[in-house]
Design a protein around this motif. Structure first.
Motif, PDB file in Angstrom:
ATOM      1  N   VAL A 102      42.446  49.928  -1.737  1.00 21.29           N
ATOM      2  CA  VAL A 102      42.304  50.632  -3.008  1.00 21.29           C
ATOM      3  C   VAL A 102      43.667  50.900  -3.624  1.00 21.29           C
ATOM      4  CG1 VAL A 102      41.558  52.803  -4.053  1.00 21.29           C
ATOM      5  CG2 VAL A 102      40.078  51.645  -2.417  1.00 21.29           C
ATOM      6  N   LYS A 103      44.643  51.327  -2.824  1.00 19.40           N
ATOM      7  CA  LYS A 103      45.987  51.596  -3.337  1.00 19.40           C
ATOM      8  C   LYS A 103      46.610  50.349  -3.947  1.00 19.40           C
ATOM      9  CE  LYS A 103      47.178  55.147   0.001  1.00 19.40           C
ATOM     10  NZ  LYS A 103      48.016  55.430   1.179  1.00 19.40           N
ATOM     11  N   THR A 104      46.457  49.198  -3.297  1.00 17.31           N
ATOM     12  CA  THR A 104      47.054  47.975  -3.832  1.00 17.31           C
ATOM     13  C   THR A 104      46.350  47.543  -5.107  1.00 17.31           C
ATOM     14  OG1 THR A 104      45.681  46.583  -2.403  1.00 17.31           O
ATOM     15  CG2 THR A 104      47.875  47.163  -1.595  1.00 17.31           C
ATOM     16  N   ARG A 105      45.047  47.725  -5.173  1.00 20.28           N
ATOM     17  CA  ARG A 105      44.335  47.358  -6.403  1.00 20.28           C
ATOM     18  C   ARG A 105      44.747  48.259  -7.553  1.00 20.28           C
ATOM     19  NH1 ARG A 105      38.206  45.919  -4.452  1.00 20.28           N
ATOM     20  NH2 ARG A 105      38.766  43.971  -3.467  1.00 20.28           N
ATOM     21  N   VAL A 106      44.910  49.559  -7.317  1.00 25.48           N
ATOM     22  CA  VAL A 106      45.329  50.481  -8.375  1.00 25.48           C
ATOM     23  C   VAL A 106      46.739  50.153  -8.821  1.00 25.48           C
ATOM     24  CG1 VAL A 106      45.874  52.889  -8.857  1.00 25.48           C
ATOM     25  CG2 VAL A 106      43.760  52.324  -7.692  1.00 25.48           C
ATOM     26  N   SER A 107      47.635  49.863  -7.884  1.00 26.94           N
ATOM     27  CA  SER A 107      49.005  49.531  -8.283  1.00 26.94           C
ATOM     28  C   SER A 107      49.041  48.188  -9.021  1.00 26.94           C
ATOM     29  CB  SER A 107      49.935  49.502  -7.063  1.00 26.94           C
ATOM     30  OG  SER A 107      49.570  48.471  -6.188  1.00 26.94           O
ATOM     31  N   ASP A 108      48.201  47.223  -8.647  1.00 24.35           N
ATOM     32  CA  ASP A 108      48.122  45.955  -9.380  1.00 24.35           C
ATOM     33  C   ASP A 108      47.614  46.195 -10.793  1.00 24.35           C
ATOM     34  OD1 ASP A 108      49.029  44.545  -7.240  1.00 24.35           O
ATOM     35  OD2 ASP A 108      47.047  43.811  -6.629  1.00 24.35           O
ATOM     36  N   GLY A 140      54.825  43.303  -3.102  1.00 20.98           N
ATOM     37  CA  GLY A 140      53.951  43.315  -4.261  1.00 20.98           C
ATOM     38  C   GLY A 140      52.888  42.237  -4.299  1.00 20.98           C
ATOM     39  N   MET A 141      52.709  41.497  -3.202  1.00 16.77           N
ATOM     40  CA  MET A 141      51.705  40.438  -3.175  1.00 16.77           C
ATOM     41  C   MET A 141      50.846  40.562  -1.920  1.00 16.77           C
ATOM     42  SD  MET A 141      53.907  37.135  -4.395  1.00 16.77           S
ATOM     43  CE  MET A 141      52.497  36.083  -4.206  1.00 16.77           C
ATOM     44  N   ARG A 142      49.567  40.229  -2.067  1.00 14.11           N
ATOM     45  CA  ARG A 142      48.679  40.173  -0.905  1.00 14.11           C
ATOM     46  C   ARG A 142      48.789  38.809  -0.255  1.00 14.11           C
ATOM     47  NH1 ARG A 142      43.068  42.499  -2.953  1.00 14.11           N
ATOM     48  NH2 ARG A 142      44.077  43.152  -4.850  1.00 14.11           N
ATOM     49  N   THR A 143      48.931  38.803   1.062  1.00 14.86           N
ATOM     50  CA  THR A 143      49.044  37.556   1.798  1.00 14.86           C
ATOM     51  C   THR A 143      48.125  37.572   3.009  1.00 14.86           C
ATOM     52  OG1 THR A 143      50.886  38.391   3.126  1.00 14.86           O
ATOM     53  CG2 THR A 143      51.453  37.198   1.121  1.00 14.86           C
ATOM     54  N   VAL A 144      47.795  36.389   3.501  1.00 14.12           N
ATOM     55  CA  VAL A 144      46.998  36.238   4.710  1.00 14.12           C
ATOM     56  C   VAL A 144      47.791  35.376   5.679  1.00 14.12           C
ATOM     57  CG1 VAL A 144      44.852  35.413   5.719  1.00 14.12           C
ATOM     58  CG2 VAL A 144      44.844  36.374   3.417  1.00 14.12           C
ATOM     59  N   GLU A 145      47.981  35.893   6.870  1.00 14.40           N
ATOM     60  CA  GLU A 145      48.727  35.191   7.909  1.00 14.40           C
ATOM     61  C   GLU A 145      47.745  34.806   9.011  1.00 14.40           C
ATOM     62  OE1 GLU A 145      51.235  37.289  11.284  1.00 14.40           O
ATOM     63  OE2 GLU A 145      52.318  37.249   9.392  1.00 14.40           O
ATOM     64  N   LEU A 199      43.834  33.915  21.331  1.00  2.94           N
ATOM     65  CA  LEU A 199      43.207  34.594  20.207  1.00  2.94           C
ATOM     66  C   LEU A 199      43.793  34.054  18.912  1.00  2.94           C
ATOM     67  CD1 LEU A 199      43.509  38.265  21.456  1.00  2.94           C
ATOM     68  CD2 LEU A 199      41.450  36.900  21.426  1.00  2.94           C
ATOM     69  N   VAL A 200      42.955  33.946  17.916  1.00  2.00           N
ATOM     70  CA  VAL A 200      43.412  33.605  16.569  1.00  2.00           C
ATOM     71  C   VAL A 200      43.136  34.815  15.693  1.00  2.00           C
ATOM     72  CG1 VAL A 200      43.067  32.126  14.567  1.00  2.00           C
ATOM     73  CG2 VAL A 200      42.992  31.148  16.844  1.00  2.00           C
ATOM     74  N   ALA A 201      44.138  35.194  14.902  1.00  2.00           N
ATOM     75  CA  ALA A 201      43.990  36.356  14.033  1.00  2.00           C
ATOM     76  C   ALA A 201      44.375  36.006  12.608  1.00  2.00           C
ATOM     77  CB  ALA A 201      44.853  37.503  14.536  1.00  2.00           C
ATOM     78  N   GLU A 202      43.543  36.442  11.689  1.00  3.89           N
ATOM     79  CA  GLU A 202      43.885  36.421  10.267  1.00  3.89           C
ATOM     80  C   GLU A 202      44.321  37.835   9.947  1.00  3.89           C
ATOM     81  OE1 GLU A 202      40.664  35.302   7.708  1.00  3.89           O
ATOM     82  OE2 GLU A 202      40.868  33.192   8.165  1.00  3.89           O
ATOM     83  N   ILE A 203      45.577  37.985   9.582  1.00  3.75           N
ATOM     84  CA  ILE A 203      46.104  39.309   9.272  1.00  3.75           C
ATOM     85  C   ILE A 203      46.322  39.386   7.767  1.00  3.75           C
ATOM     86  CG2 ILE A 203      47.982  40.931   9.648  1.00  3.75           C
ATOM     87  CD1 ILE A 203      48.426  39.569  12.361  1.00  3.75           C
ATOM     88  N   TYR A 204      45.669  40.356   7.155  1.00  6.40           N
ATOM     89  CA  TYR A 204      45.792  40.574   5.719  1.00  6.40           C
ATOM     90  C   TYR A 204      46.853  41.643   5.515  1.00  6.40           C
ATOM     91  CZ  TYR A 204      41.388  38.103   5.703  1.00  6.40           C
ATOM     92  OH  TYR A 204      40.417  37.153   5.890  1.00  6.40           O
ATOM     93  N   LYS A 205      47.846  41.317   4.683  1.00  8.68           N
ATOM     94  CA  LYS A 205      48.926  42.269   4.482  1.00  8.68           C
ATOM     95  C   LYS A 205      49.364  42.291   3.024  1.00  8.68           C
ATOM     96  CE  LYS A 205      52.059  38.904   6.443  1.00  8.68           C
ATOM     97  NZ  LYS A 205      53.177  38.657   7.302  1.00  8.68           N
ATOM     98  N   TYR A 206      50.103  43.312   2.701  1.00  7.08           N
ATOM     99  CA  TYR A 206      50.608  43.509   1.352  1.00  7.08           C
ATOM    100  C   TYR A 206      52.115  43.646   1.467  1.00  7.08           C
ATOM    101  CZ  TYR A 206      50.522  45.139  -3.462  1.00  7.08           C
ATOM    102  OH  TYR A 206      50.690  45.248  -4.813  1.00  7.08           O
ATOM    103  N   GLU A 207      52.829  42.617   1.023  1.00  9.97           N
ATOM    104  CA  GLU A 207      54.287  42.649   1.129  1.00  9.97           C
ATOM    105  C   GLU A 207      54.920  42.180  -0.168  1.00  9.97           C
ATOM    106  OE1 GLU A 207      55.474  40.104   4.339  1.00  9.97           O
ATOM    107  OE2 GLU A 207      54.271  38.454   3.616  1.00  9.97           O
ATOM    108  N   GLU A 225      52.657  47.428   5.771  1.00 14.35           N
ATOM    109  CA  GLU A 225      52.235  46.146   5.221  1.00 14.35           C
ATOM    110  C   GLU A 225      50.811  45.776   5.606  1.00 14.35           C
ATOM    111  OE1 GLU A 225      55.077  43.304   6.612  1.00 14.35           O
ATOM    112  OE2 GLU A 225      56.676  44.097   5.358  1.00 14.35           O
ATOM    113  N   TRP A 226      50.268  46.347   6.677  1.00 11.01           N
ATOM    114  CA  TRP A 226      48.964  45.965   7.191  1.00 11.01           C
ATOM    115  C   TRP A 226      47.844  46.473   6.292  1.00 11.01           C
ATOM    116  CZ3 TRP A 226      44.775  48.865   8.914  1.00 11.01           C
ATOM    117  CH2 TRP A 226      43.793  48.152   9.602  1.00 11.01           C
ATOM    118  N   VAL A 227      46.920  45.582   5.951  1.00 17.35           N
ATOM    119  CA  VAL A 227      45.732  45.938   5.182  1.00 17.35           C
ATOM    120  C   VAL A 227      44.481  45.721   6.026  1.00 17.35           C
ATOM    121  CG1 VAL A 227      44.350  45.405   3.139  1.00 17.35           C
ATOM    122  CG2 VAL A 227      46.836  45.413   2.986  1.00 17.35           C
ATOM    123  N   GLY A 228      44.464  44.681   6.870  1.00 19.67           N
ATOM    124  CA  GLY A 228      43.306  44.422   7.715  1.00 19.67           C
ATOM    125  C   GLY A 228      43.512  43.194   8.569  1.00 19.67           C
TER     126      GLY A 228
END
Length: 86
Positions: free
Chosen positions: A76-82, A12-17, A2-10, A39-42
């Motif tokens: 939404v929380k990360t966008r408001v804090s940004d 103070g920055m959004r990252t994709v793994e 399986l290949v996974a793109e994990i979107y996270k917030y760590e 840290e998990w966003v999607g």
């Protein structure tokens, strides 16, 4: 595989793994720990290996997604804090 793109917030920055996992259990364990740490966003999952994934174009990637799940509140929380930092 399986290949996974994990979107996270760590830190103070959004990252994709993007990683390859041998089993679904390994991926679920990783998602569990990210969720526990807040840290998990999607994530998006493909049923292929990493070399095939990198050879897919954008349309094939969009059609080949086996599962995708996002936490709308986390986004939404990360966008408001940004927005408040500006």
């Amino acid at each position: 595989m399986l290949v996974a793109e994990i979107y996270k917030y760590e830190q103070g920055m959004r990252t994709v793994e993007t990683r390859q996992y041998p089993t679904r259990d390994d991926l679920d364990q990783r998602l569990f720990w990210l969720n526990l740490n807040g840290e998990w966003v999607g994530h998006k999952i493909w049923n292929c290996d990493l070399t095939v994934y990198h050879n897919l174009d954008d349309v094939e990637r969009a059609r080949g997604v086996v599962e995708q799940k996002f936490d709308k509140e986390a986004i939404v929380k990360t966008r408001v804090s940004d927005w408040r930092r500006v």
